[in-house]
Scaffold this active site. Structure first.
Site, short mmCIF file in Angstrom:
data_model
loop_
_atom_site.label_atom_id
_atom_site.label_comp_id
_atom_site.label_asym_id
_atom_site.label_seq_id
_atom_site.Cartn_x
_atom_site.Cartn_y
_atom_site.Cartn_z
N ASP A 11 0.85 -1.20 0.00
CA ASP A 11 0.00 0.00 0.00
C ASP A 11 0.89 1.25 0.00
OD1 ASP A 11 0.97 -0.43 2.60
OD2 ASP A 11 -0.82 0.42 3.56
N ASP A 16 6.80 1.38 2.13
CA ASP A 16 6.62 0.37 1.07
C ASP A 16 7.53 0.72 -0.11
OD1 ASP A 16 3.90 1.14 2.39
OD2 ASP A 16 3.57 -0.93 1.75
N ASN A 41 -2.41 2.74 3.50
CA ASN A 41 -1.86 4.07 3.76
C ASN A 41 -2.63 5.15 3.00
OD1 ASN A 41 0.24 3.38 5.50
ND2 ASN A 41 1.52 2.74 3.79
N THR A 126 3.11 -5.94 2.72
CA THR A 126 3.55 -4.79 3.53
C THR A 126 2.38 -3.83 3.78
OG1 THR A 126 4.30 -3.60 1.56
CG2 THR A 126 5.94 -4.93 2.71
N PHE A 167 -0.72 -0.83 12.62
CA PHE A 167 -1.61 -0.36 11.54
C PHE A 167 -2.07 -1.46 10.59
CE2 PHE A 167 -2.38 1.30 7.28
CZ PHE A 167 -3.32 2.29 7.52
N ASN A 168 -1.15 -2.23 10.02
CA ASN A 168 -1.54 -3.21 8.98
C ASN A 168 -2.51 -4.26 9.52
OD1 ASN A 168 0.05 -1.96 7.08
ND2 ASN A 168 1.79 -3.37 7.34
N HIS A 240 9.52 0.66 8.42
CA HIS A 240 9.03 -0.66 8.83
C HIS A 240 9.05 -1.71 7.71
CE1 HIS A 240 7.60 0.99 12.64
NE2 HIS A 240 7.02 1.97 11.97
N ASP A 241 8.47 -1.35 6.55
CA ASP A 241 8.26 -2.38 5.52
C ASP A 241 9.56 -2.95 4.96
OD1 ASP A 241 5.53 -2.15 5.77
OD2 ASP A 241 5.33 -0.68 4.16
#
Ligand code: BDR
Ligand code: CA
Length: 316
Positions: A11, A16, A41, A126, A167-168, A240-241
């Protein structure tokens, strides 16, 4: 070693986009079969447009298929404050190409069907797990051709969207529960490790000033993070991703443990929490998930910068 066949479900999203840059720097390690998108996102339209642009910009040149516009049960959230109105921190990547005709779920199924006998694919989600859950429900036979799922999401301890929700996972807990309960081998790159992996403020500022296209793009995107609500005043922004691909390239910079992970789908305080069973015996349940528990943030930055420099050369 032969390269891994990859389908990235994303996303984009600043991190990402940086994760894609990292993977693109090592075409000898990662062979992208396709990229699929999921609302997260930003809206599905925006993240799909971003994925199309990034696939070409980072010289991945993989086909892109549009996926779920909404989570399995709930209305979507977006994270425009963190990732910007265009989802890329206001950075403009040139437009490129059209999406595949099929929806992401059918697209993944068809890619898997075309795999040579005996070969398998690694899924790299991701974003929220909506597409992957739908795939496993609609075409359960694809599970046999999935080597493993290396995903960014969840945490053993603490969230970033609620007290316990990352979040994810929080965006679509029902989908996440289907994926974690699937029995497939999973690597969970959660906040315990990913929040330690990022770029320092001075590094992002330096990259943004460089001539190389990858450096200046990554630098500008991460500067947006650092000036926004998520990282304002902090010395480093987490990417993060990117830990998904970094773990595959450099597992030695992470600590991990095999655990049973279940997702709280209740309407209570812990909705969207990944409940990680840290006990030695998990009531006899098989533990199919490798959970990243810690990371060496210095090494992460060093290796990410190496990848960005490689991309500067490839994009000349
Ligand atoms: C995750 O949420 C999104 O905002 C990021 O792209 C990442 O996938 C981190 O919690
Ligand atoms: Ca993401």
């Amino acid at each position: 070693m032969a390269s891994r066949k990859i389908i990235m479900d994303c996303d984009p999203g600043i991190d990402d986009a940086v994760a894609m840059c990292l993977a693109a720097a090592y075409p000898e390690e990662f062979e992208f079969l396709g990229i699929t998108t999921v609302a997260g996102n930003q809206t599905i339209e925006k993240v799909t447009e971003n994925a199309l642009r990034l696939s070409s910009f980072w010289k991945i040149h993989a086909p892109v298929a549009k996926g779920a516009a909404v989570p399995v049960l709930r209305e979507p959230l977006t994270a425009a404050d963190v990732h910007g109105g265009n989802g890329m921190g206001g950075v403009e990547i040139p437009p490129s190409g059209e999406t595949a005709a099929e929806n992401a779920v059918l697209f993944i199924k068809e890619l898997v069907d075309k795999l040579p006998e005996g070969e398998k694919v690694t899924l790299v989600p991701t974003g929220p797990l909506t597409n992957i859950a739908l795939l496993l429900r609609v075409f359960p036979e694809t599970a046999e051709r999935i080597e493993e799922i290396v995903l960014m999401g969840g945490a053993i301890c603490g969230g970033n969207i609620t007290e316990t929700g990352e979040f994810n996972i929080y965006e679509d807990p029902e989908a996440a529960a289907i994926v974690f309960d699937s029995g497939l081998p999973i690597v969970m790159c959660g906040l315990d490790a990913t929040s330690k992996c990022g770029l320092k403020r001075e590094t992002a500022n330096r990259l943004a000033e460089e001539k190389g296209l990858a450096s200046s793009t990554v630098g500008a995107m991460v500067q947006f993070y650092l000036n926004g609500p998520a990282y304002g005043g902090q010395p480093r922004a987490s990417i993060h991703d990117a830990s998904t691909f970094m773990y595959m390239l450099h597992p030695e910079i992470y600590k991990s443990r095999r655990m049973v992970v279940r997702v709280d789908c209740s309407e209570g305080l812990n909705r969207g929490m990944t409940v990680c069973d840290t006990r030695r015996k998990s009531n006899g349940r098989p533990s199919n998930t490798i959970v990243l528990t810690d990371a060496d943030g210095e090494k992460f930055q060093e290796y990410l910068l190496e990848a960005v420099r490689r991309m500067d050369e490839r994009m000349r």
